[in-house]
Write a protein that holds these residues in place. Structure first.
Motif, PDB file in Angstrom:
ATOM      1  N   LYS A  72       0.807  -1.218   0.000  1.00 45.18           N
ATOM      2  CA  LYS A  72       0.000   0.000   0.000  1.00 45.18           C
ATOM      3  C   LYS A  72       0.844   1.274   0.000  1.00 45.18           C
ATOM      4  O   LYS A  72       0.312   2.369   0.224  1.00 45.18           O
ATOM      5  N   THR A  73       2.141   1.155  -0.226  1.00 43.20           N
ATOM      6  CA  THR A  73       3.027   2.308  -0.172  1.00 43.20           C
ATOM      7  C   THR A  73       3.941   2.343  -1.395  1.00 43.20           C
ATOM      8  O   THR A  73       4.003   1.387  -2.165  1.00 43.20           O
ATOM      9  N   ALA A  74       4.645   3.466  -1.562  1.00 44.45           N
ATOM     10  CA  ALA A  74       5.551   3.624  -2.701  1.00 44.45           C
ATOM     11  C   ALA A  74       6.656   2.574  -2.618  1.00 44.45           C
ATOM     12  O   ALA A  74       7.332   2.458  -1.589  1.00 44.45           O
ATOM     13  N   PRO A  75       6.888   1.802  -3.668  1.00 46.89           N
ATOM     14  CA  PRO A  75       7.783   0.637  -3.585  1.00 46.89           C
ATOM     15  C   PRO A  75       9.259   0.964  -3.461  1.00 46.89           C
ATOM     16  O   PRO A  75      10.010   0.178  -2.887  1.00 46.89           O
ATOM     17  N   GLN A  76       9.698   2.122  -3.964  1.00 47.21           N
ATOM     18  CA  GLN A  76      11.144   2.363  -4.031  1.00 47.21           C
ATOM     19  C   GLN A  76      11.796   2.510  -2.657  1.00 47.21           C
ATOM     20  O   GLN A  76      12.997   2.290  -2.503  1.00 47.21           O
ATOM     21  N   GLN A  77      11.010   2.856  -1.630  1.00 42.94           N
ATOM     22  CA  GLN A  77      11.617   3.086  -0.317  1.00 42.94           C
ATOM     23  C   GLN A  77      11.984   1.794   0.405  1.00 42.94           C
ATOM     24  O   GLN A  77      12.679   1.825   1.420  1.00 42.94           O
TER      25      GLN A  77
END
Length: 206
Positions: A72-77
């Protein structure tokens, strides 16, 4: 609870599967002041410290991230070498410099426009329809853990919304926002007050 005022940048130095995903994040904090079980917002995601070490100014802490959170969050982090915005949880009596932030990501947005304008960074972000009604011009929104003010808002035909932000040079330098490019995915958290107002309006309409 957080304020959306980033206090440091961290670097993901290790990613390991331990059932959940365990991240080790290097940071300039004092490990003696990082409590096991404490909450730290990592690019807008509230995570719990399970290990910590190092020395003041050259510390590290570890967090466990569930598959649900990753989905559910931005994957790059969540990758080795990623830079993340860090904010320890608000303490009673601390200055509320931004706005009330929970560290619960509501949606992932995507940068549609990135331009230099008058020395500042102009960014436009496409937000999905699920949260479009919660975004308002001059209202607050959290982008990758940073408290920001919406400069302008455009409702799009598919129910989504595009909102614009002005990132001053200081904010661009001390957060990850300065590195955003067109197409970058970002974590979005709507203003908690907007969440409750929308809920009340929905109940009145039924």
């Amino acid at each position: 609870m957080f304020t959306g005022i980033v206090t440091a940048l961290g670097t993901v130095t290790s990613v390991a599967r331990t059932g959940d995903t365990r991240l080790t994040i290097a940071c300039p904090f004092d490990p003696a002041k990082i409590a096991i079980g404490a909450s730290i917002a990592c690019s807008g995601v509230c995570l719990t410290v399970v290990e910590r070490g190092g020395q003041a100014g050259d510390a590290w802490f570890a967090v466990d991230v569930s598959d649900e959170t990753i989905s559910k969050t931005a994957p790059q982090q969540w990758s080795d070498g990623a830079t993340v915005n860090l904010e320890p949880a608000l303490k009673l009596g601390d200055e509320l410099g931004g706005h009330i932030v929970t560290g619960h990501v509501d949606a992932v947005g995507r940068v549609a426009v990135r331009e230099e304008r008058g020395g500042s960074l102009h960014i436009e972000i496409d937000a999905p329809a699920a949260i479009a009604a919660y975004i308002a011009t001059k209202g607050s929104i959290t982008v990758d853990g940073v408290s920001l003010t919406v400069n302008a808002l455009e409702d799009l035909a598919d129910g989504s919304a595009r909102f614009s932000l002005n990132i001053i040079p200081h904010t661009a330098q001390v957060t990850t926002l300065g590195t955003l490019q067109q197409g970058s995915a970002v974590n979005l958290e709507i203003d908690v007050l907007a969440r409750y107002l929308k809920r009340m309006n929905d109940l009145r309409a039924t």
